[in-house]
Scaffold this motif. Sequence first.
Motif, PDB file in Angstrom:
ATOM      1  N   ALA A 225      65.666  63.853  12.645  1.00 55.01           N
ATOM      2  CA  ALA A 225      66.250  63.306  11.224  1.00 55.01           C
ATOM      3  C   ALA A 225      67.039  64.341  10.671  1.00 55.01           C
ATOM      4  O   ALA A 225      67.803  63.983   9.599  1.00 55.01           O
ATOM      5  N   PRO A 227      65.957  66.414   7.856  1.00 57.17           N
ATOM      6  CA  PRO A 227      65.833  66.394   6.412  1.00 57.17           C
ATOM      7  C   PRO A 227      66.265  67.508   5.720  1.00 57.17           C
ATOM      8  O   PRO A 227      66.404  68.555   6.332  1.00 57.17           O
ATOM      9  N   GLU A 242      67.264  62.294   4.918  1.00 55.42           N
ATOM     10  CA  GLU A 242      67.415  62.544   6.275  1.00 55.42           C
ATOM     11  C   GLU A 242      68.657  62.465   6.872  1.00 55.42           C
ATOM     12  O   GLU A 242      69.359  61.334   6.753  1.00 55.42           O
TER      13      GLU A 242
END
Length: 299
Positions: A225, A227, A242
């Motif tokens: 993702a 972050p 994300e």
Amino acid sequence: MTHVTVEEHTVADRVAGPYALTTGPDGALWFTLVQSGRIGRLVPGEEPASHRLDPDCGPTVITPGPDGALWFTETAADRIGRITIDGDIDEFDVPTPGCGPFGIAAGPDGALWFTETAADRIGRITIDGDVTEFPLPVTGAFPSAITAGGDGGMWFTLNQATAIGRIDMNGAVTLHSLPTKEAAPVGIAAGRDGALWFTEIAAGQIGRITPDGQITEFPLPDRAARPHAVTVDEQGTAWFTEWGGNRVGTITPDGSVTVHDLPTPRSEPHGITVGPDGALWTALEIGALARIAPVGSAT
């Protein structure tokens, strides 16, 4: 699971690059347009406005200063900028050429502290524009985001050194290595309990560090993702973006994670902050700011 509503507010064209945002003392959202060299302002419910800088200066992170103005880094121009709520702009050169200032935050000493990504330094600038630079005890570390901790120091991420750093008001630096190798931490924010939250963009994890250096890492459901930024709301819940997952997420102090999809595919969320209306706002590189609020909250 908390359900949220997401509203996108267009503030620029798709190539202007909204990157970071913060709530100003005037009850407006202030944001950087990194690709077009502008500082933007949005009062929720009104039309956005923007203020022109050098188009190639690369404004990145923006934060409220102790003087009632907004302060921001110009990464490509090696400058620190200041803009009043009326739009008056001052710019201050950082002494080290090619230093790449990035993160910036107000310190407990009445000055602004910033990271120098390409010079392995932490900088300090007074509201009068006087700059002091403090070298870090590592090279190639790429210091990134910075925030004031509740312990009187400034805490920052070392993206390429896989560490979290702390600098006190005299310039003394302490480094804490992360358990996960090559985690590449980026964003960092102070929690309500004295600890700090940070993102590990390369590891797909959210980290938490206590003032004495105890580190806990929480894997995200989607480890790809990426972050990026993190902020903490009034309830002590950390919210993060994300960038690679096109989502925003929350993590509670006990490590419970919830993620929320953004409505526009590949919107590239970067900065995130609590807005003047109490909702969460994130900057989308596609030219918008997104408002995220629990279902049933005021709009």
